[in-house]
Design a protein around this motif. Sequence first.
Motif, short mmCIF file in Angstrom:
data_model
loop_
_atom_site.label_atom_id
_atom_site.label_comp_id
_atom_site.label_asym_id
_atom_site.label_seq_id
_atom_site.Cartn_x
_atom_site.Cartn_y
_atom_site.Cartn_z
N ARG A 150 -3.94 4.41 0.51
CA ARG A 150 -4.90 5.41 1.70
C ARG A 150 -4.70 6.59 1.17
O ARG A 150 -3.34 6.76 1.87
N ARG A 184 -12.92 7.21 8.84
CA ARG A 184 -13.10 5.81 8.72
C ARG A 184 -13.53 5.99 10.34
O ARG A 184 -13.23 5.01 11.37
N GLN A 215 -9.21 8.04 5.03
CA GLN A 215 -9.48 7.91 7.28
C GLN A 215 -10.40 8.71 7.76
O GLN A 215 -10.30 8.23 8.64
N ASP A 272 -6.00 0.92 9.86
CA ASP A 272 -6.34 0.41 8.65
C ASP A 272 -5.65 -0.60 7.79
O ASP A 272 -5.98 -1.51 7.28
N SER A 283 -7.37 -3.70 5.84
CA SER A 283 -7.51 -3.53 4.26
C SER A 283 -6.52 -4.92 4.46
O SER A 283 -5.99 -5.77 3.32
N ALA A 306 0.31 5.06 1.96
CA ALA A 306 -0.41 5.83 2.04
C ALA A 306 -0.57 7.52 2.86
O ALA A 306 0.18 8.00 3.99
N PRO A 313 -9.78 3.80 -3.55
CA PRO A 313 -8.52 4.52 -2.40
C PRO A 313 -9.32 4.65 -0.65
O PRO A 313 -10.53 5.25 -0.97
N LEU A 314 -9.29 4.18 0.52
CA LEU A 314 -9.35 4.81 2.03
C LEU A 314 -9.50 5.53 2.08
O LEU A 314 -8.49 6.35 1.77
N ARG A 369 0.76 -0.92 0.08
CA ARG A 369 -0.18 0.06 -0.42
C ARG A 369 0.69 1.77 0.20
O ARG A 369 2.04 1.52 0.11
N GLU A 375 -4.45 9.06 4.30
CA GLU A 375 -4.66 9.56 5.42
C GLU A 375 -4.70 10.31 6.02
O GLU A 375 -3.48 11.57 5.63
#
Length: 304
Positions: free
Chosen positions: A41, A79, A76, A192, A196, A9, A73-74, A7, A43
């Motif tokens: 991800r 979340r 943060q 995370d 993930s 981030a 994409p995540l 990943r 951040e």
Amino acid sequence: MSGVTGRFAPTPSGRLHLGNVLCAMLAYLSARSQGGRFLLRIEDVDIPRCPRALAAQCIEDLAFLGFTWDEPPLFQSERGAIYQQHFDRLREMGRVYPCFCTRAQLHAAQAPNLGDHEPVYPGTCAHLNPEEIAQRAKTRHPAMRLRVPDAQVGFTDIHYGPFSENLARDSGDYIIRRSDGLWGYPLAVVVDDALSGVTEVVRGRDILPSTPRQIELFRALGYAPPAFAHIPLLTDHEGRRLAKRDGDLSALARRHTPEQILGTLAFACGRLPEPEPMGLEALIGRFCWARVRTQDVRLPAGFP
Ligand code: GLU
């Protein structure tokens, strides 16, 4: 597909920088060269410092450079409920306590000559009784700290080899929720990566000293920690830290193609014998960590 999941981030508090691109590139090449998945991800846990427009720009810059990721994409910033659940579990374990120290107090308590290391928290609020907590809470909203065990925690970095530290002595109790209610990076990153299914973390060497405490947190939450590869810092051709404006992708993308940017970075870190333009897919072949420098990575003169 292998079982490897890598990943990248980034923290979108500014435009993507050449140092970030080096990190993304090595994370990508390592995962893809093993037939692995690659995730992105964002951040942006520090919501005020990371506006959505910068996050969107960061994703656009990565796509421009040719990166692809296997899931959306995540973010943060979306979340919080997940971090809250993990925070509650840690609190049930008796690991969390409120800390009322001000920045000024922490600064005054800081031992000199700590170098680059974050100061170790002296434990001022670690043993307050309920009355003291109630009293202090009347005038100040506390941060929440995670109590670390007095334990030696080590790991073998893929790139830098064995590293270990005593958490209580070398790291200290750390903030997992700030006094303004924002979640702390140290909690978010572990939760995370665990959820993930990340098996390989590639990131800057500046975070290497925080890795033992993150490993301890994975284990405390019942997750297996990933493998870690930390990467050297990127400097200009004279070994100086890159000024933000020099490494900023907005200027770079106007003057260079993605292949020129990636090929130059691949040369600078030891991956290519010459700074020839090369795209990500072509760089995947024969990637191995042993051929990546461990010393600071110097850009060639004239670049960017
Ligand atoms: N968000 C962090 C940064 O941009 C990276 C954290 C990590 O890769 O674990 O420096």
